[in-house]
Design an enzyme around this catalytic site. Structure first.
Site, mmCIF file in Angstrom:
data_model
loop_
_atom_site.group_PDB
_atom_site.id
_atom_site.type_symbol
_atom_site.label_atom_id
_atom_site.label_comp_id
_atom_site.label_asym_id
_atom_site.label_seq_id
_atom_site.Cartn_x
_atom_site.Cartn_y
_atom_site.Cartn_z
ATOM 1 C CE LYS A 37 -3.915 1.872 2.678
ATOM 2 N NZ LYS A 37 -4.781 1.575 3.845
ATOM 3 C CB SER A 112 -7.895 3.365 2.685
ATOM 4 O OG SER A 112 -7.109 2.872 3.757
ATOM 5 C CB SER A 136 -8.325 0.585 5.628
ATOM 6 O OG SER A 136 -9.027 1.788 5.726
#
Length: 375
Positions: A37, A112, A136
């Protein structure tokens, strides 16, 4: 700086930056393709935090979690899509576009850790690293039909990760199987992979998510009931369960810490933030000191709560998966009600597709997940 390459083989917009893979190392993850990420610092590789503010930012060092996986032999293949500064529950970015869901085309990837889940589902990597502050890791894992662990708070290092809400922020592994998630977890925590186990455990069936203190009635779902027969076949005792609601509104704590995380650049550089992020940070400025103090007390009470079952089972989301271009502010609460509370309690949550195991400790949810996967 390592050379970024064009993302011609990424029709899902899962990556913000792809990199030429280095030589595989040795260790338990030797040669496994790893996507990270883009909230994690990576040495010599652009790290945007999903923002325009840091579009050209190149860190000098790897985040500890990244370094641990690389030292175990994983090969970094790129930095994955996320909403701006990881504050969002959909795979949308005003800076980097929409991340598309390989498992459910046209529907959101969730956020996310949107790109990490999409890259796994599309076969663009074997392992992925995400963060979870309110949903997330688990929501994208559920939406994209992969596996993700929200680790218990404070266990996996978060240094070198841009903070959102430090009291809630966690780092966790994502993959296409519980076995791979457990192996990554072992590397990240330097603990042994737990033995598979459901036999003899008491599992609480959650049909309604606990309230987070904002007065909103949370979603109900009987979806996890479909898992009961298999859980019992594997030796678990399943009982009806409830979690007490938070005793005060916990949102002001989230808002207070988010403002602190951005104090260096907001509001003095507010015009360099996206429109949605500006709206959220301006709303956070309205939290009063009294409300923030009450929120911290409520979280402390919740973290002292001792469950009367070994672990819980629930869906990850209990509403229809929204379109990828949905209005985030309209769907974020109903979409995440079964997920958000576990960050406030500090517990572990393991998403296996749209099923979630929750317990105070990582070892319990991983043991249950491994037993479930092996059948």
């Amino acid at each position: 700086m390592r050379r970024a390459r064009a993302v011609s083989d990424d029709p899902f917009n899962a990556f913000i930056t792809r990199v030429e893979p280095g030589e595989p190392g040795t260790g338990p993850l030797a040669g496994r393709m790893l996507a990270v990420k883009d909230l994690f610092d990576t040495a010599g590789i652009r790290t945007t935090y999903g923002s325009g503010l840091y579009a050209d930012h190149v860190p000098a060092r790897n985040a500890t979690a990244v370094q641990l996986l690389l030292d175990a032999g994983a090969v970094l293949v790129g930095k994955t899509h996320l909403p701006e500064f990881a504050w969002g529950v959909l795979g949308q970015s005003e800076w980097y576009g929409i991340c598309h869901n390989p498992a459910h085309p046209g529907r959101t990837t969730g956020g996310s850790s949107s790109g990490s889940a999409a890259a796994l589902a599309a076969g663009l990597c074997e392992l992925a690293l995400g963060t979870d502050t309110g949903c997330s890791i688990r929501l994208p894992s559920a939406a994209c039909e992969v596996v993700g662990l929200k680790s218990q708070w404070g266990l996996i290092p978060t240094d070198g990760v841009f903070p959102l809400v430090p009291t809630l922020d966690t780092v966790g592994p994502m993959a296409r199987s519980v076995e791979d998630v457990a192996l990554m977890w072992s590397v990240l925590t330097e603990r042994s992979v737990p033995e598979p186990r459901l036999d003899g455990l008491t599992v609480g069936l959650l049909r309604q998510a606990p309230g987070i203190g904002d007065g909103r009635v949370t979603e109900r779902s009987d979806a996890a009931e479909a898992r009961v027969a298999d859980l019992e076949r594997l030796g678990a005792r399943v009982v009806e369960a409830r979690i007490p609601d938070a005793t005060a509104n916990t949102w002001p704590q989230f808002q207070h810490e988010a403002l602190q995380s951005h104090a260096a650049t907001f509001p003095n550089r507010a015009d360099e933030y996206g429109e949605l992020m500006q709206k959220k940070l301006r709303a956070a400025q309205r939290a009063t000191p009294e409300d923030v103090e009450a929120a911290y007390r409520a979280i402390a009470e919740w973290r002292a709560y001792e469950p009367d079952v070994d672990l819980y089972v629930s869906p990850c989301y209990a509403v229809a998966l929204p379109p990828e271009d949905a209005d985030e502010l309209e769907v974020r609460l109903p979409l995440t009600s079964f997920l958000r509370w576990t960050n406030l309690t500090g517990w572990a949550g393991l998403a296996i597709g749209n099923m979630q195991f929750v317990a105070p400790r990582d070892e319990l949810v991983l043991a249950a997940g491994l037993a479930w996967e092996r059948g």
